[in-house]
Motif scaffolding. Structure first.
Motif, PDB file in Angstrom:
ATOM      1  N   VAL A  28      43.773 -12.514  25.531  1.00 43.95           N
ATOM      2  CA  VAL A  28      44.465 -11.475  26.292  1.00 43.95           C
ATOM      3  C   VAL A  28      44.520 -10.183  25.477  1.00 43.95           C
ATOM      4  N   ARG A  29      44.818 -10.298  24.212  1.00 43.72           N
ATOM      5  CA  ARG A  29      44.870  -9.111  23.358  1.00 43.72           C
ATOM      6  C   ARG A  29      43.509  -8.432  23.265  1.00 43.72           C
TER       7      ARG A  29
ATOM      8  N   GLY B 100      40.806 -25.247  31.267  1.00 42.76           N
ATOM      9  CA  GLY B 100      41.317 -23.945  30.847  1.00 42.76           C
ATOM     10  C   GLY B 100      41.386 -23.813  29.341  1.00 42.76           C
ATOM     11  N   LEU B 101      41.381 -24.961  28.645  1.00 45.63           N
ATOM     12  CA  LEU B 101      41.310 -24.940  27.191  1.00 45.63           C
ATOM     13  C   LEU B 101      39.857 -24.768  26.754  1.00 45.63           C
ATOM     14  N   PRO B 102      39.616 -24.137  25.600  1.00 42.57           N
ATOM     15  CA  PRO B 102      38.252 -24.101  25.057  1.00 42.57           C
ATOM     16  C   PRO B 102      37.760 -25.521  24.805  1.00 42.57           C
TER      17      PRO B 102
ATOM     18  N   VAL C 269      40.135  -3.749  36.068  1.00 42.90           N
ATOM     19  CA  VAL C 269      40.037  -5.193  36.260  1.00 42.90           C
ATOM     20  C   VAL C 269      39.203  -5.802  35.135  1.00 42.90           C
ATOM     21  N   VAL C 270      39.784  -6.801  34.450  1.00 44.93           N
ATOM     22  CA  VAL C 270      39.103  -7.456  33.339  1.00 44.93           C
ATOM     23  C   VAL C 270      39.117  -8.969  33.570  1.00 44.93           C
ATOM     24  N   LEU C 271      37.961  -9.599  33.449  1.00 41.53           N
ATOM     25  CA  LEU C 271      37.875 -11.055  33.528  1.00 41.53           C
ATOM     26  C   LEU C 271      38.097 -11.630  32.137  1.00 41.53           C
ATOM     27  N   VAL C 272      39.018 -12.586  32.025  1.00 39.36           N
ATOM     28  CA  VAL C 272      39.346 -13.209  30.740  1.00 39.36           C
ATOM     29  C   VAL C 272      39.073 -14.699  30.888  1.00 39.36           C
ATOM     30  N   THR C 273      37.971 -15.177  30.326  1.00 43.70           N
ATOM     31  CA  THR C 273      37.493 -16.512  30.632  1.00 43.70           C
ATOM     32  C   THR C 273      36.980 -17.238  29.400  1.00 43.70           C
ATOM     33  N   SER C 274      36.982 -18.559  29.473  1.00 38.74           N
ATOM     34  CA  SER C 274      36.379 -19.380  28.426  1.00 38.74           C
ATOM     35  C   SER C 274      34.910 -19.670  28.731  1.00 38.74           C
ATOM     36  N   ALA C 275      34.414 -19.148  29.849  1.00 37.02           N
ATOM     37  CA  ALA C 275      33.028 -19.391  30.250  1.00 37.02           C
ATOM     38  C   ALA C 275      32.040 -18.753  29.277  1.00 37.02           C
ATOM     39  N   LYS C 276      30.912 -19.410  29.088  1.00 41.23           N
ATOM     40  CA  LYS C 276      29.834 -18.845  28.285  1.00 41.23           C
ATOM     41  C   LYS C 276      29.025 -17.885  29.149  1.00 41.23           C
ATOM     42  N   ASP C 277      28.135 -17.138  28.517  1.00 42.46           N
ATOM     43  CA  ASP C 277      27.451 -16.042  29.206  1.00 42.46           C
ATOM     44  C   ASP C 277      26.718 -16.495  30.466  1.00 42.46           C
TER      45      ASP C 277
ATOM     46  N   SER D  47      35.202 -16.489  25.517  1.00 43.84           N
ATOM     47  CA  SER D  47      35.606 -17.239  24.324  1.00 43.84           C
ATOM     48  C   SER D  47      34.770 -16.856  23.111  1.00 43.84           C
ATOM     49  N   ASP D  48      33.567 -16.313  23.355  1.00 44.60           N
ATOM     50  CA  ASP D  48      32.715 -15.899  22.243  1.00 44.60           C
ATOM     51  C   ASP D  48      33.271 -14.673  21.519  1.00 44.60           C
ATOM     52  N   ASP D  49      34.213 -13.976  22.149  1.00 38.26           N
ATOM     53  CA  ASP D  49      34.738 -12.735  21.574  1.00 38.26           C
ATOM     54  C   ASP D  49      35.923 -12.950  20.641  1.00 38.26           C
ATOM     55  N   VAL D  50      36.464 -14.159  20.603  1.00 38.14           N
ATOM     56  CA  VAL D  50      37.701 -14.396  19.846  1.00 38.14           C
ATOM     57  C   VAL D  50      37.585 -15.678  19.026  1.00 38.14           C
TER      58      VAL D  50
END
Length: 220
Positions: free
Chosen positions: A146-147, A45-47, A103-111, A133-136
């Motif tokens: 989350v923000r 769950g951590l980057p 509904v929004v998916l919030v994930t550390s997964a890459k594309d 994770s690429d967005d933040v």
């Protein structure tokens, strides 16, 4: 005003945490690191960089990060064609979307990984946005993911609920001012999720769906 249902993916919507555990364990083993699987599990769950820092501490050589992450990604990708969604996931997302939730998916997964996860979930019609994770700059447990998700759907924190399976999810949500809901299907104990900020805890997506009427979703 729109309401946002934010969801972590691995361990929350898909039964993939232990696949990540094995992939990270093997990547670390190949690089000469002996890390117990239970320690890897608690770090899921951590980057990637934070996970490695959490697991290796003073033994970590940052120059190895890219090689370790690439090894993990290659190993994990061998399961892309058979990633398992948890029971009732598509029904849960469609029920929320049909009730007016974004509904929004919030994930550390890459594309590429996210594409495989979305195929497993099989509910694209219910998903409004995704945040990766690429967005933040910082991943969970920082509140930035989350923000960012809230900004995507222009929803204030008090009109959102975040569902996840790790303490990192709970901390990220609460730090962003969002109600956190924990699921036990990722393998983290109820007490740990509650201590990290979970307002309610359910067994899995099917349990949350069955009890949606008296969950935090009903009070938001």
């Amino acid at each position: 005003m729109d309401r946002a249902a934010l969801f972590d993916v691995d361990g929350t919507l898909t039964d993939t945490n232990y696949l990540h555990v094995v992939a990270w364990w093997e990547a670390l083993r190949q690089a000469g690191h002996r890390v117990p699987m239970h320690s890897v599990h608690r770090s899921i769950g951590l980057p990637g960089e934070d996970l490695l820092d959490h697991l290796l501490g003073g033994d970590r050589d940052p120059a190895q990060d890219d090689r370790l992450s690439a090894a993990h990604d290659t190993l994990y990708a061998t399961w892309f064609d058979r990633l398992p969604a948890l029971a009732s996931v598509a029904d849960l997302l469609r029920t929320l979307a049909g009730s007016g939730w974004l509904v929004v998916l919030v994930t550390s997964a890459k594309d590429r990984e996210l594409s495989a996860l979305r195929r497993a979930i099989d509910a694209d019609d219910a998903i409004a946005e995704t945040s990766t994770s690429d967005d933040v700059e910082e991943g969970k447990p920082a509140p930035e993911p989350v923000r960012h998700a809230l900004r995507l759907v222009r929803t204030p924190p008090e009109r959102a609920v975040f569902v996840g399976d790790t303490v990192w999810d709970m901390r990220a949500a609460t730090r962003a001012g969002v109600t956190a809901v924990g699921l036990l299907c990722g393998g983290i104990p109820r007490a740990d999720l509650e201590e990290a900020g979970a307002a309610a805890v359910y067994r899995d997506p099917a349990d949350l769906l069955a009890r949606l009427g008296d969950s935090p979703f009903a009070a938001t």
